[in-house]
Every structure is written in structure tokens, then in C-alpha cells.
Design a protein around this motif. Structure first.
Motif, PDB file in Angstrom:
ATOM      1  N   THR A 105      11.901  11.214  47.355  1.00  0.00           N
ATOM      2  CA  THR A 105      12.668  10.973  48.573  1.00  0.00           C
ATOM      3  C   THR A 105      14.011  10.353  48.197  1.00  0.00           C
ATOM      4  OG1 THR A 105      11.752   8.762  48.926  1.00  0.00           O
ATOM      5  CG2 THR A 105      10.557  10.621  49.920  1.00  0.00           C
ATOM      6  N   ALA A 172       4.376  10.660  44.579  1.00  0.00           N
ATOM      7  CA  ALA A 172       5.577  10.509  45.410  1.00  0.00           C
ATOM      8  C   ALA A 172       6.403   9.351  44.863  1.00  0.00           C
ATOM      9  CB  ALA A 172       5.214  10.252  46.857  1.00  0.00           C
ATOM     10  N   ASP A 174       9.139   7.296  46.163  1.00  0.00           N
ATOM     11  CA  ASP A 174       9.848   7.023  47.415  1.00  0.00           C
ATOM     12  C   ASP A 174      10.954   6.013  47.187  1.00  0.00           C
ATOM     13  OD1 ASP A 174      10.562   6.831  50.106  1.00  0.00           O
ATOM     14  OD2 ASP A 174       9.166   5.170  50.402  1.00  0.00           O
ATOM     15  N   THR A 180       9.633   6.639  56.091  1.00  0.00           N
ATOM     16  CA  THR A 180       9.549   7.677  55.063  1.00  0.00           C
ATOM     17  C   THR A 180       8.389   7.404  54.122  1.00  0.00           C
ATOM     18  OG1 THR A 180      11.914   8.111  55.193  1.00  0.00           O
ATOM     19  CG2 THR A 180      10.799   8.833  53.192  1.00  0.00           C
ATOM     20  N   PHE A 181       8.181   6.140  53.756  1.00  0.00           N
ATOM     21  CA  PHE A 181       7.058   5.788  52.895  1.00  0.00           C
ATOM     22  C   PHE A 181       5.747   6.203  53.551  1.00  0.00           C
ATOM     23  CE2 PHE A 181       3.738   2.648  51.797  1.00  0.00           C
ATOM     24  CZ  PHE A 181       3.577   2.981  50.463  1.00  0.00           C
ATOM     25  N   CYS A 184       4.935   9.785  53.258  1.00  0.00           N
ATOM     26  CA  CYS A 184       4.565  10.220  51.906  1.00  0.00           C
ATOM     27  C   CYS A 184       3.082  10.031  51.621  1.00  0.00           C
ATOM     28  CB  CYS A 184       5.347   9.422  50.855  1.00  0.00           C
ATOM     29  SG  CYS A 184       7.114   9.726  50.826  1.00  0.00           S
TER      30      CYS A 184
END
Length: 195
Positions: A105, A172, A174, A180-181, A184
Motif C-alpha cells: 500500500t 501485506a 502497509d 487501509t490497514f 489488508c
């Protein structure tokens, strides 16, 4: 770090020396550092990490020092060590293995682009990279991302599931956090009724 130095907040009262990354030339090598056994010797241009490195001289652990490539100036080199250490360390801590898929990300950030390069160098099977703006998609494709998710237009979780045949990614990285976390994290199956 500043609070640890502030005596009014229970700190030591000692002056805080900022900085963590540095670049320069080795002026002296301590005993037992491994110099001569492939380790940089006095006079070598190096970059590395050490607390309090915004200084004229820095004492650094030889394990945290790398030679500076000839094509890099000190200004560029001093900005490099933490990014690769962070990206590699995160992949190592996750148990990443060659062939696994990686979601990165905030992939157009400096740390995101470094993470992509490290994942590729370690033979990631598939790299999915995110950006908030479609205009940056081409940058990520040119940088080697297999799939680009534009989070300003797409649902991250669904886009990752679509790109992986419903499997999700193995790892992931991040760099955004917050919502957003959460996007994921692997989905959990719905609980089944006890009857």
C-alpha cells in the motif's frame, strides 16, 4: 525520544541528538569490527544507521554500515539505509518466501517503491501495488507491479481478491495504516449457526 530527554517529563535531561541515517567516510575502525574481512576500512565512503547521526562524527556498529556506490553522492546515500532495512525487515518478519504474493500500500511513496524492489529482488510471485490516483498507475507498472489498485476508485479488499482469484495475498506491506490497514487483513468466514 524528545520526551526521554525532557527532565520535566521524567527524562534524563541529557541533550537529544537527532538523526538516524548517515553517509560519509570512515575515519577510524574499532578493534573486532571485522575490517579487512570484507568489512569497510578507513577511507571508505559508507552509509548506514546509528542513533544521533546528525553530527560531524558518528560511532556506528559495523553491521549497520554499507559501502556507498560510486554513482551516489552523500546526500542521496544518507537517505537510503532505513527504507531498505524497513522493507526487508518487514518481509523477513512476515516469513515471506520466494513465490509468495505481496500487497504494497502507498506504493508510490519512497518506502513503497523500495518495498516493491525488495519484494521483486526476493522473487515475489505477484506484486499488487496501491495508489490513490489513477495518474500514478503507469509509474507502478513501469516499476514492476503486476497489478495496480487505485484506492480512490476501487475497493481495496475486493480488488486484491479479484487479482488473486479469491485467495488474497500472502504478505501485506502497509505504509498507510488506519482504514487501509483494516482492508489488508484477511476476511474471516461468517460464523455458522449452532443448529
Amino acid at each position: 525520544m524528545l520526551a526521554a530527554a525532557d527532565p520535566t517529563a521524567g527524562g534524563t535531561g541529557e541533550e537529544y541528538q537527532a538523526g538516524f541515517e548517515f553517509a560519509g567516510e570512515i575515519t577510524a575502525v574499532g578493534e573486532g569490527s571485522g575490517a579487512g574481512d570484507g568489512m569497510p576500512a578507513a577511507g571508505t565512503r559508507v552509509m548506514g544507521t546509528a542513533p544521533g547521526s546528525f553530527a560531524q562524527y558518528v560511532v556506528a556498529d559495523h553491521r549497520h554500515v554499507l559501502p556507498v556506490p560510486d554513482e551516489l553522492g552523500h546526500e542521496e546515500a544518507c537517505a537510503l539505509p532505513t527504507g531498505p532495512l524497513t522493507g526487508h525487515g518487514a518481509l523477513a518478519a512476515s516469513g515471506f518466501r520466494a513465490g509468495q504474493s505481496v500487497l504494497i500500500t502507498g506504493a508510490t511513496s519512497g518506502i513503497g517503491l523500495i518495498g516493491r524492489r525488495i519484494a521483486r529482488a526476493l522473487d515475489a510471485g505477484r506484486i499488487i501495488a496501491t495508489t490513490r490516483h489513477a495518474a500514478k498507475s503507469e509509474l507502478l507498472v513501469d516499476a514492476g507491479a503486476d497489478t495496480v489498485v487505485v484506492t480512490g476508485e476501487q475497493d481495496l479488499t475486493q480488488a486484491v481478491l479479484d487479482a488473486t482469484g479469491g485467495e488474497g495475498v500472502d504478505v501485506a506491506l502497509d505504509h498507510v495504516g488506519g482504514r487501509t490497514f483494516a482492508e489488508c487483513l484477511p476476511a474471516r468466514p461468517a460464523p455458522t449457526a449452532p443448529w
